[in-house]
Design a protein around this motif. Structure first.
Motif, mmCIF file in Angstrom:
data_model
loop_
_atom_site.group_PDB
_atom_site.id
_atom_site.type_symbol
_atom_site.label_atom_id
_atom_site.label_comp_id
_atom_site.label_asym_id
_atom_site.label_seq_id
_atom_site.Cartn_x
_atom_site.Cartn_y
_atom_site.Cartn_z
ATOM 1 N N UNK A 5 0.850 -1.185 0.000
ATOM 2 C CA UNK A 5 0.000 0.000 0.000
ATOM 3 C C UNK A 5 0.885 1.234 0.000
ATOM 4 N N UNK A 6 0.733 2.048 -1.058
ATOM 5 C CA UNK A 6 1.506 3.285 -1.174
ATOM 6 C C UNK A 6 0.748 4.454 -0.565
ATOM 7 N N UNK A 7 1.494 5.450 -0.147
ATOM 8 C CA UNK A 7 0.908 6.689 0.336
ATOM 9 C C UNK A 7 1.891 7.826 0.111
ATOM 10 N N UNK A 8 1.387 9.058 0.182
ATOM 11 C CA UNK A 8 2.263 10.218 0.110
ATOM 12 C C UNK A 8 2.223 11.001 -1.180
ATOM 13 N N UNK A 9 1.460 10.544 -2.149
ATOM 14 C CA UNK A 9 1.362 11.291 -3.392
ATOM 15 C C UNK A 9 0.543 12.555 -3.224
ATOM 16 N N UNK A 10 0.534 13.375 -4.273
ATOM 17 C CA UNK A 10 -0.250 14.598 -4.224
ATOM 18 C C UNK A 10 0.216 15.605 -5.240
ATOM 19 N N UNK A 11 -0.258 16.837 -5.063
ATOM 20 C CA UNK A 11 0.097 17.945 -5.948
ATOM 21 C C UNK A 11 1.185 18.782 -5.301
ATOM 22 N N UNK A 12 2.225 19.081 -6.064
ATOM 23 C CA UNK A 12 3.331 19.884 -5.536
ATOM 24 C C UNK A 12 3.809 20.822 -6.635
ATOM 25 N N UNK A 13 4.310 21.988 -6.229
ATOM 26 C CA UNK A 13 4.858 22.938 -7.194
ATOM 27 C C UNK A 13 6.243 22.499 -7.656
ATOM 28 N N UNK A 14 6.654 22.917 -8.822
ATOM 29 C CA UNK A 14 8.015 22.620 -9.270
ATOM 30 C C UNK A 14 9.038 23.109 -8.246
ATOM 31 N N UNK A 15 10.033 22.280 -7.998
ATOM 32 C CA UNK A 15 11.038 22.582 -6.993
ATOM 33 C C UNK A 15 10.693 22.066 -5.610
ATOM 34 N N UNK A 16 9.475 21.599 -5.440
ATOM 35 C CA UNK A 16 9.039 21.108 -4.146
ATOM 36 C C UNK A 16 9.462 19.679 -3.875
ATOM 37 N N UNK A 17 9.004 19.164 -2.732
ATOM 38 C CA UNK A 17 9.384 17.828 -2.282
ATOM 39 C C UNK A 17 8.160 17.021 -1.867
#
Length: 115
Positions: A5-17
Motif C-alpha cells: 500500500x503506497x501513500x504520500x502522493x499529491x500535488x506539488x509545485x516545481x522545486x518542491x518535495x
C-alpha cells in the motif's frame, strides 16, 4: 495474502518535495528487492529506483541526485524522498517488492508537479 500500500502522493509545485511510503503487509517471511516505478500518461512504466535487502541502491539517470530511496526492514516499508521535483516527474508511482520470493505491486499513488 501479501499487499503493498503506497501513500504520500499529491500535488506539488516545481522545486518542491514529496515523500512516498509503501508498506508491505500480510504473511511475510522474506522481503528482497524493493523499488519504485512510475508511469506517465501515454508512456511505459519505468524504474525510478530500487534498493536491495543489503541497502544497495540503483536510480534512473533522470532522478539521480534528486530522489533517495530507503527502507525500514522492521516496518516492511520502503520510502522515496523526492526533492527538486519537475513537471516531468508527474506520474503514477508504483511500489514493487519481492516478498516471499514472489513479485508484488501496489495500486499506485499519483504525483502531480505543476504550478
Amino acid at each position: 495474502q501479501v499487499q503493498l500500500v503506497e501513500s504520500g502522493g499529491g500535488l506539488v509545485h516545481p522545486g518542491g518535495s514529496l515523500r512516498l511510503s509503501c508498506a508491505a503487509s500480510g504473511s511475510i517471511f522474506s522481503i528482497g528487492v524493493m523499488g519504485w516505478y512510475r508511469q506517465a500518461p501515454a508512456k511505459e512504466r519505468e524504474l525510478v529506483a530500487h534498493i536491495t535487502s543489503g541497502d544497495n541502491t540503483n536510480y534512473a539517470d533522470s532522478v539521480k541526485g534528486r530522489f533517495t530511496i530507503s527502507r525500514d526492514n522492521a516496518k516492511n516499508t520502503v520510502y522515496l524522498q523526492m526533492n527538486s521535483l519537475k513537471p516531468e516527474d508527474t506520474a503514477v508511482y508504483y511500489c514493487n517488492a519481492e516478498v516471499n520470493w514472489s513479485s508484488y505491486w501496489g495500486k499506485g499513488t499519483l504525483v502531480t508537479v505543476s504550478s
